[in-house]
Motif scaffolding. Structure first.
Motif, PDB file in Angstrom:
ATOM      1  N   TRP A  29       0.752  -1.340   0.094  1.00 65.44           N
ATOM      2  CA  TRP A  29      -0.036  -0.075   0.001  1.00 65.44           C
ATOM      3  C   TRP A  29       0.847   1.356   0.045  1.00 65.44           C
ATOM      4  O   TRP A  29       0.353   2.381  -0.231  1.00 65.44           O
ATOM      5  N   ASP A  30       2.189   1.069   0.278  1.00 69.00           N
ATOM      6  CA  ASP A  30       2.890   2.264   0.455  1.00 69.00           C
ATOM      7  C   ASP A  30       3.609   2.484  -1.000  1.00 69.00           C
ATOM      8  O   ASP A  30       4.284   3.368  -1.351  1.00 69.00           O
ATOM      9  N   THR A  31       3.485   1.587  -2.130  1.00 73.03           N
ATOM     10  CA  THR A  31       4.145   1.752  -3.523  1.00 73.03           C
ATOM     11  C   THR A  31       3.360   2.792  -3.993  1.00 73.03           C
ATOM     12  O   THR A  31       2.296   2.859  -4.180  1.00 73.03           O
ATOM     13  N   ARG A  32       4.168   3.931  -4.470  1.00 69.60           N
ATOM     14  CA  ARG A  32       3.604   4.942  -5.534  1.00 69.60           C
ATOM     15  C   ARG A  32       4.085   4.766  -6.809  1.00 69.60           C
ATOM     16  O   ARG A  32       5.045   3.832  -7.126  1.00 69.60           O
ATOM     17  N   TRP A  33       3.183   5.531  -7.837  1.00 67.62           N
ATOM     18  CA  TRP A  33       3.527   5.129  -9.341  1.00 67.62           C
ATOM     19  C   TRP A  33       5.059   5.337  -9.569  1.00 67.62           C
ATOM     20  O   TRP A  33       5.819   4.560 -10.350  1.00 67.62           O
ATOM     21  N   VAL A  47       6.404   3.706 -20.651  1.00 65.96           N
ATOM     22  CA  VAL A  47       5.792   4.772 -21.247  1.00 65.96           C
ATOM     23  C   VAL A  47       5.015   5.498 -19.945  1.00 65.96           C
ATOM     24  O   VAL A  47       4.638   6.657 -20.082  1.00 65.96           O
ATOM     25  N   HIS A  48       4.114   4.556 -19.121  1.00 67.32           N
ATOM     26  CA  HIS A  48       3.305   5.188 -18.404  1.00 67.32           C
ATOM     27  C   HIS A  48       3.280   4.081 -17.131  1.00 67.32           C
ATOM     28  O   HIS A  48       3.312   2.655 -17.509  1.00 67.32           O
ATOM     29  N   ALA A  49       3.155   4.545 -16.066  1.00 63.96           N
ATOM     30  CA  ALA A  49       2.809   3.671 -14.837  1.00 63.96           C
ATOM     31  C   ALA A  49       1.749   4.277 -13.892  1.00 63.96           C
ATOM     32  O   ALA A  49       1.655   5.642 -13.723  1.00 63.96           O
ATOM     33  N   GLU A  50       1.065   3.252 -13.328  1.00 63.40           N
ATOM     34  CA  GLU A  50      -0.129   3.911 -12.483  1.00 63.40           C
ATOM     35  C   GLU A  50      -0.380   2.757 -11.379  1.00 63.40           C
ATOM     36  O   GLU A  50      -0.451   1.517 -11.661  1.00 63.40           O
ATOM     37  N   VAL A  51      -0.671   3.347 -10.102  1.00 64.64           N
ATOM     38  CA  VAL A  51      -1.167   2.461  -9.203  1.00 64.64           C
ATOM     39  C   VAL A  51      -2.543   2.870  -8.704  1.00 64.64           C
ATOM     40  O   VAL A  51      -2.937   4.100  -8.682  1.00 64.64           O
ATOM     41  N   PHE A  52      -3.484   1.944  -8.963  1.00 60.10           N
ATOM     42  CA  PHE A  52      -4.880   2.175  -8.663  1.00 60.10           C
ATOM     43  C   PHE A  52      -5.052   2.524  -7.104  1.00 60.10           C
ATOM     44  O   PHE A  52      -4.453   2.040  -6.320  1.00 60.10           O
ATOM     45  N   THR A  53      -6.049   3.494  -7.057  1.00 64.48           N
ATOM     46  CA  THR A  53      -6.371   3.827  -5.562  1.00 64.48           C
ATOM     47  C   THR A  53      -7.969   3.498  -5.332  1.00 64.48           C
ATOM     48  O   THR A  53      -8.662   3.531  -6.435  1.00 64.48           O
ATOM     49  N   GLU A  54      -8.135   3.278  -4.175  1.00 61.17           N
ATOM     50  CA  GLU A  54      -9.756   3.041  -3.738  1.00 61.17           C
ATOM     51  C   GLU A  54     -10.226   4.519  -3.622  1.00 61.17           C
ATOM     52  O   GLU A  54      -9.529   5.452  -3.640  1.00 61.17           O
ATOM     53  N   ALA A  55     -11.542   4.494  -3.336  1.00 53.65           N
ATOM     54  CA  ALA A  55     -12.033   5.956  -3.359  1.00 53.65           C
ATOM     55  C   ALA A  55     -11.622   6.524  -1.835  1.00 53.65           C
ATOM     56  O   ALA A  55     -11.560   7.823  -2.302  1.00 53.65           O
ATOM     57  N   THR A  56     -11.159   6.218  -1.014  1.00 54.69           N
ATOM     58  CA  THR A  56     -10.600   6.737   0.283  1.00 54.69           C
ATOM     59  C   THR A  56      -9.423   7.097  -0.230  1.00 54.69           C
ATOM     60  O   THR A  56      -8.814   7.779   0.588  1.00 54.69           O
ATOM     61  N   GLY A  57      -8.724   6.957  -1.306  1.00 55.07           N
ATOM     62  CA  GLY A  57      -7.446   7.400  -1.518  1.00 55.07           C
ATOM     63  C   GLY A  57      -6.141   6.420  -1.319  1.00 55.07           C
ATOM     64  O   GLY A  57      -5.123   6.414  -1.642  1.00 55.07           O
ATOM     65  N   ARG A  58      -6.547   5.664  -0.583  1.00 55.92           N
ATOM     66  CA  ARG A  58      -5.650   4.216  -0.313  1.00 55.92           C
ATOM     67  C   ARG A  58      -5.319   3.424  -1.661  1.00 55.92           C
ATOM     68  O   ARG A  58      -6.178   3.297  -2.325  1.00 55.92           O
TER      69      ARG A  58
END
Length: 96
Positions: A29-33, A47-58
């Motif tokens: 949960w600590d990993t950022r994009w 080219v692009h990296a994304e970490v998905f987040t829940e509605a809470t921002g977690r």
């Protein structure tokens, strides 16, 4: 030209061919994009990296990484699956 496009589209749907995107799971949960992108660069040009987040921002603990070429995406699956990032072994597969 139309038939060639259909063939590429069909190949892309089964997760091979010209697919440049990989799904990455079991992230901390600590990993950022930014951290994910740096880690995934070992396999090629990201080219692009994304970490998905829940509605809470977690963090949702998963994300997608897009490479410049399908070869790099395949290489990422072959070499980075089970690699450890932020203390957790990640799994890497073609994005569906």
């Amino acid at each position: 030209a139309g038939s060639r496009m259909e063939v590429e589209g069909a190949r892309d749907m089964n997760g091979s061919g010209n697919n440049t995107r990989v799904f990455v799971g079991n992230l901390s949960w600590d990993t950022r994009w930014q951290t994910l992108k740096d880690h995934m660069r070992a396999a090629g040009n990201v080219v692009h990296a994304e970490v998905f987040t829940e509605a809470t921002g977690r963090s949702a603990g998963c994300g997608v990484v897009e490479y410049e070429t399908p070869q790099e995406a395949s290489h990422a699956i072959a070499t980075l699956n089970d690699s450890v990032l932020d203390g957790r072994p990640m799994f890497v597969r073609f994005d569906r």
